[in-house]
Design an enzyme around this catalytic site. Structure first.
Site, PDB file in Angstrom:
ATOM      1  N   LYS A 167      47.274  31.723  40.417  1.00 31.87           N
ATOM      2  CA  LYS A 167      47.753  31.931  39.063  1.00 31.87           C
ATOM      3  C   LYS A 167      46.886  31.165  38.088  1.00 31.87           C
ATOM      4  O   LYS A 167      45.941  31.675  37.525  1.00 31.87           O
ATOM      5  CB  LYS A 167      49.209  31.459  38.999  1.00 31.87           C
ATOM      6  CG  LYS A 167      50.020  32.205  37.978  1.00 31.87           C
ATOM      7  CD  LYS A 167      51.500  32.215  38.306  1.00 31.87           C
ATOM      8  CE  LYS A 167      52.233  30.996  37.803  1.00 31.87           C
ATOM      9  NZ  LYS A 167      53.682  31.099  37.979  1.00 31.87           N
ATOM     10  N   TYR A 189      54.679  32.577  52.673  1.00 30.50           N
ATOM     11  CA  TYR A 189      55.915  31.861  53.021  1.00 30.50           C
ATOM     12  C   TYR A 189      55.957  31.473  54.499  1.00 30.50           C
ATOM     13  O   TYR A 189      56.859  30.766  54.934  1.00 30.50           O
ATOM     14  CB  TYR A 189      57.131  32.767  52.772  1.00 30.50           C
ATOM     15  CG  TYR A 189      57.557  32.957  51.345  1.00 30.50           C
ATOM     16  CD1 TYR A 189      56.649  33.260  50.340  1.00 30.50           C
ATOM     17  CD2 TYR A 189      58.897  32.855  50.991  1.00 30.50           C
ATOM     18  CE1 TYR A 189      57.053  33.462  49.037  1.00 30.50           C
ATOM     19  CE2 TYR A 189      59.320  33.050  49.686  1.00 30.50           C
ATOM     20  CZ  TYR A 189      58.394  33.357  48.712  1.00 30.50           C
ATOM     21  OH  TYR A 189      58.807  33.551  47.428  1.00 30.50           O
ATOM     22  N   HIS A 215      64.464  36.739  46.451  1.00 36.24           N
ATOM     23  CA  HIS A 215      63.332  36.926  45.534  1.00 36.24           C
ATOM     24  C   HIS A 215      63.688  37.996  44.523  1.00 36.24           C
ATOM     25  O   HIS A 215      64.540  38.848  44.799  1.00 36.24           O
ATOM     26  CB  HIS A 215      62.081  37.345  46.320  1.00 36.24           C
ATOM     27  CG  HIS A 215      60.799  37.077  45.593  1.00 36.24           C
ATOM     28  ND1 HIS A 215      60.350  37.879  44.565  1.00 36.24           N
ATOM     29  CD2 HIS A 215      59.890  36.079  45.717  1.00 36.24           C
ATOM     30  CE1 HIS A 215      59.205  37.387  44.109  1.00 36.24           C
ATOM     31  NE2 HIS A 215      58.898  36.283  44.787  1.00 36.24           N
ATOM     32  N   ASP A 246      62.932  41.523  42.598  1.00 32.57           N
ATOM     33  CA  ASP A 246      62.384  42.727  43.239  1.00 32.57           C
ATOM     34  C   ASP A 246      61.014  43.113  42.687  1.00 32.57           C
ATOM     35  O   ASP A 246      60.454  44.138  43.049  1.00 32.57           O
ATOM     36  CB  ASP A 246      63.367  43.897  43.121  1.00 32.57           C
ATOM     37  CG  ASP A 246      63.654  44.260  41.673  1.00 32.57           C
ATOM     38  OD1 ASP A 246      63.080  43.616  40.772  1.00 32.57           O
ATOM     39  OD2 ASP A 246      64.454  45.179  41.445  1.00 32.57           O
ATOM     40  N   ASP A 275      15.310  33.123  26.458  1.00 35.87           N
ATOM     41  CA  ASP A 275      16.109  31.929  26.763  1.00 35.87           C
ATOM     42  C   ASP A 275      15.275  30.672  26.498  1.00 35.87           C
ATOM     43  O   ASP A 275      14.864  29.971  27.428  1.00 35.87           O
ATOM     44  CB  ASP A 275      16.546  32.033  28.243  1.00 35.87           C
ATOM     45  CG  ASP A 275      17.411  30.882  28.689  1.00 35.87           C
ATOM     46  OD1 ASP A 275      17.990  30.193  27.829  1.00 35.87           O
ATOM     47  OD2 ASP A 275      17.509  30.679  29.923  1.00 35.87           O
TER      48      ASP A 275
END
Ligand code: SPV
Ligand code: MG
Length: 670
Positions: A282, A313, A327, A329, A442
Site C-alpha cells: 500500500k 494470512y 473480511h 466482501d 543533459d
C-alpha cells in the site's frame, strides 16, 4: 424495521418449565433466557420497535421485559384466545402495529446464533431462515423451493423442500401481501392453522427467498431435550474464535462496525499488519505498528492483537486456526483476490469458515482516505519516508518520473504475485529524462527553477518519496540554496555527482570530455549542504564517478570514505559496464569498512542483476533511472510514423491506450 415476536403459545411440551411462566423465559444459559437473548440481538441490530404477542402469564412476561430495561419500544398485544387459536390469530390481533413496515418475524422459542441474525438483517429482499444441510424434519416446517424462490411452507411438504425455521425478514411490500391474507383467513374464522397457510396462498405474489444457514444454530425449543441440545451448542459457540486483519491507520466507524460484527461470532483476534507488510502493498503507514497495535487493543470486542507480517494470512491462520475469518466482501475481486483464495484454502484445511460482510465504501470513508493521501503528500510527511523505508526494508526501489503522469505511474503501478504485492518505493527525478523531455541535452542546461517545477508537478499528484538528481549541485554557494528549497518542498534525498565544469551524462563515460571534481572541493560542497539543511530527514547522497571516468577502484573507495566523512548520508556508485563485477567489488569493499552508510546504484547498464542480489550484497537503493522515458519514446515515434505512412490515425490505434484508460490513472479529485 420493526420486529414481531410471537409468544402466545402455551409451550405445553416443556413440562414444569412453563408451569409459571411463558416458554420464552426459559433459561438457555446462566446469563440469558430465550427472550433476553432475542431482544439483545434486536438491540444490537439497531431495531427500536418490537411487538410481542402474549398468551398465558402475560403479566409475568410484561414485567420481565420491562425489568430488562433495554432501549426498545415494546408493544404487547395479548391474544386472549391463546388456548384455542394459533399464532395466525395473534398476528391478526397485532396487525394495527405492523402496517407499512419492513418486518423481522420470529417465534418466541427460537434460539439462533448471532451470525444467523446478521445474515438475515443484511439480506436485501424477503428471506426465511432455511438449511440445505439439515435433514428434513418429519414434523417441523419445510420450505418448498421453485425457481430459487419459496413457493410453500408447511410441515407436510417433502418434495423439493429444505428445512426451514419460522424466522423471516420481510420487505414492507411482501409483508403487506402476507398480512392481508392473514387478515382474510382470520376474518373468515380460520384461526387454528399456521400463518404459513395464508402465506402459501400468496407466495406467488411475494418474492420470498430461502436464506441458507447451513449448520448454524437456528432452532426452536419445543421440549427439554431441545433445550439441552441448544444450551450445549451455545456453550460451544462461546468458545469459537475469530480472526480479522487490519492494515489501516485511519480507523473509522465502518471498521468499528465490522469489529463489532466479528466479535459476535466468537473471541476476536485482530492481526495488525506490520509496517513492512503495509508498505509492501500500500504505502508507508502514517501510524507506526506499535501505535496501531495499541489502538486495536483498546477496542471493545477485541480479545487480543497479534502481528501479521505479510499480506498473506497463511502463517497466522495455521498458527491460530480460528473458527472464522471475517473480511469485507471487497476482496472477492482485484489484487486481494489471491490473498482471499489462499485464506479459503487454509480454512478448508482445518474446517474454518470465511464470513464476508458488505464492504462499507461510503463517501465519508473515501474522503478519509483522500485526506490521508493529502497528508502523506505534505512536505513534512513525505520527506522522512525514504529514510524510514530504507531502515525498514533494507533495500528500496525508485523509478524515474519526469511529469505528473509518469509520477502517477510510479505511484500506482503494482504487480501481485503469490499473495504479495510489489510496488516502487520512491521516485527518481532524473536530470537526463527531465532534460530529454524538454528536448535538451543533459548538461545542466535546464535550470533549477524548471527542475523544481517538474518536482512540483510530480508532487501534486503523488505521495511517494522523491530522490532528486541535482547533477553536480553547481557552485557550493548555490548548492546550499538548492538543498534548502528541496528540503522545504519535501524531497527526501538529493544526489550530486563529483564532477565539475561542463557536466555530460555519465553514460557517455570517457567518450566525451568530463572532469571529476577534487575530493576537497566536493567534500566542502557536501559539508556546506549538510550545514544548510534544517531537518534530520533530508539526505545528501554523494555520487562517485571514478568508475565511469576509469579512475580505478581505489580512487572510488578513497572518495567514498572522504565523502562520508564530509557528512554524506549515502553513497552512489555508478558504472556503465554491462558486467556488474566492478559495482559488486566496490560494494563488497565499501561494506567491509562501512556497514551503515546506504549504497545507491543505478543499474541501467548492469541491468541483469536482480534487486534480491543487490540486497544480499548490501545495496540499499536501486534506481531505475530512465526506463519510463525510453519505453514511451519509441512508442510515440512509431505512432507518429504510422500516421505519416497511412495518412490517417486508424492504423496506430491498436498501439494506443484509450483515453478512458489514461484518465482512469488520474484520481477524480485532481
Ligand atoms: C540520470 O538519470 O540523469 C542520471 C543517471 O544521472 S545516468 O543517466 O545513468 O547518469
Ligand atoms: Mg543525471
Amino acid at each position: 424495521m420493526k420486529a414481531l415476536i410471537l409468544n402466545s403459545g402455551v409451550g405445553s411440551r416443556m413440562g414444569a418449565l412453563t408451569a409459571r411462566q411463558p416458554k420464552c423465559m426459559t433459561e438457555i444459559s446462566s446469563r440469558e433466557t430465550i427472550l433476553s437473548r432475542q431482544l439483545h440481538q434486536l438491540v444490537f441490530a439497531g431495531i427500536e420497535e418490537v411487538v410481542i404477542t402474549t398468551g398465558a402469564f402475560d403479566d409475568v412476561l410484561v414485567q420481565y421485559v420491562q425489568g430488562l430495561s433495554l432501549p426498545l419500544k415494546v408493544t404487547f398485544v395479548h391474544n386472549d384466545r391463546f388456548q384455542e387459536t394459533n399464532y395466525i390469530y395473534s398476528i391478526f390481533k397485532a396487525k394495527d402495529y405492523l402496517q407499512d413496515t419492513d418486518l423481522l418475524l420470529m417465534h418466541g422459542d427460537m434460539v439462533f446464533e448471532n451470525g444467523v441474525f446478521d445474515r438475515l438483517i443484511a439480506a436485501e429482499g424477503s428471506v426465511v431462515a432455511a438449511s440445505s444441510t439439515a435433514d428434513l424434519p418429519q414434523k417441523d416446517f419445510k420450505a418448498v423451493i421453485a425457481d430459487g424462490k419459496v413457493a410453500k411452507i408447511g410441515i407436510e411438504f417433502f418434495e423439493h423442500a429444505m428445512a426451514s425455521q419460522p424466522m423471516y425478514k420481510l420487505t414492507a411490500a411482501d409483508w403487506k401481501i402476507w398480512l392481508g391474507k392473514i387478515a382474510s383467513f382470520c376474518e373468515a374464522g380460520e384461526v387454528k392453522c399456521y400463518a404459513e397457510n395464508a402465506l402459501n396462498e400468496v407466495a406467488g405474489e411475494m418474492n420470498l427467498l430461502p436464506l441458507d444457514m447451513k449448520d448454524m444454530l437456528c432452532s426452536e425449543i419445543d421440549n427439554p431435550s431441545d433445550l439441552a441440545v441448544v444450551s450445549s451448542k451455545l456453550k460451544e459457540i462461546e468458545h469459537r474464535t475469530v480472526y480479522m486483519c487490519f492494515s489501516t491507520d485511519v480507523l473509522h466507524s465502518g471498521h468499528i462496525e465490522l469489529i463489532k460484527k466479528a466479535s459476535r461470532l466468537g473471541k476476536l483476534t485482530v492481526g495488525v499488519m506490520t509496517d513492512e507488510a503495509v508498505a509492501s502493498y500500500k504505502r508507508y503507514p502514517l501510524v507506526p505498528f506499535e501505535e496501531r497495535k495499541a489502538l486495536f487493543e483498546h477496542i471493545e470486542g477485541v480479545s487480543r492483537v497479534v502481528a501479521q507480517t505479510e499480506l498473506s494470512y497463511k502463517e497466522n491462520l495455521e498458527a491460530l486456526q480460528p473458527d472464522y475469518v471475517v473480511h469485507g466482501d471487497d476482496w472477492k475481486a482485484g489484487f486481494q483476490k489471491p490473498v482471499r483464495d489462499e485464506v479459503v484454502s487454509c480454512l478448508a484445511a482445518y474446517g474454518g469458515t470465511l464470513v464476508e460482510f458488505p464492504y462499507a465504501s461510503h463517501d465519508k470513508f473515501r474522503q478519509l482516505d483522500a485526506r490521508t493521501r493529502e497528508e502523506m503528500s505534505l512536505p513534512d510527511m513525505r520527506r522522512g519516508r525514504l529514510k524510514k523505508a530504507i531502515a525498514m526494508k533494507g533495500t528500496v526501489t525508485a523509478i524515474e518520473t519526469h511529469s505528473g503522469l509518469t509520477g502517477l505511474l510510479a505511484e500506482n503501478t503494482a504487480v501481485y504475485e503469490n499473495g504479495k504485492a510489489r510496488q516502487f518505493d520512491a521516485m527518481w527525478v532524473s536530470s537526463l529524462c527531465d532534460s530529454t523531455d524538454k528536448g535538451k541535452p543533459d548538461i545542466e542546461l535546464v535550470d533549477m527553477t524548471s527542475r523544481f517545477r517538474t518536482i512540483d508537478d510530480i508532487m501534486e499528484v503523488t505521495t511517494k518519496p522523491i530522490i532528486f538528481d541535482a547533477d553536480t549541485g553547481g557552485l557550493k554557494e548555490h548548492f546550499i540554496y538548492t538543498v534548502r528549497t528541496l528540503e522545504r518542498m519535501g524531497v527526501s534525498m538529493i544526489i550530486i555527482e563529483d564532477k565539475t565544469g561542463l557536466k555530460k551524462n555519465s553514460l557517455f563515460g570517457t567518450e566525451v570530455k568530463q572532469t571529476q571534481d577534487s575530493i576537497e572541493n566536493f567534500s566542502e560542497k557536501i559539508a556546506a549542504g549538510k550545514a544548510a539543511q534544517k531537518t534530520k530527514d533530508f539526505m545528501i547522497c554523494a555520487r562517485i564517478e571514478s568508475l565511469i571516468l576509469e579512475q580505478g577502484m581505489e580512487d572510488a573507495l578513497t572518495r567514498a570514505r572522504a565523502f562520508v566523512k564530509a557528512g554524506a548520508d549515502a553513497i552512489m556508485i555508478h558504472s556503465r559496464k554491462k558486467d556488474p563485477a566492478e559495482i559488486f567489488e566496490f560494494v563488497e569493499k565499501f561494506r567491509a569498512e562501512d556497514g551503515q552508510t546506504p549504497i545507491v546504484v543505478v543499474p541501467t547498464s548492469f541491468n541483469s542483476v536482480t534487486e534480491e542480489e543487490f540486497k544480499e550484497r548490501g545495496v540499499n537503493v536501486v534506481i531505475y533511472a530512465n526506463q519510463l522515458m525510453r519505453a514511451g519514446f519509441p512508442a510515440m515515434q512509431k505512432a507518429a510514423e504510422s500516421i505519416l505512412k497511412n495518412h490517417r490515425a486508424k492504423e496506430c490505434d491498436d498501439m494506443c491506450m484509450s483515453f478512458k484508460e489514461i484518465i482512469r490513472l488520474i484520481p477524480a479529485d485532481y
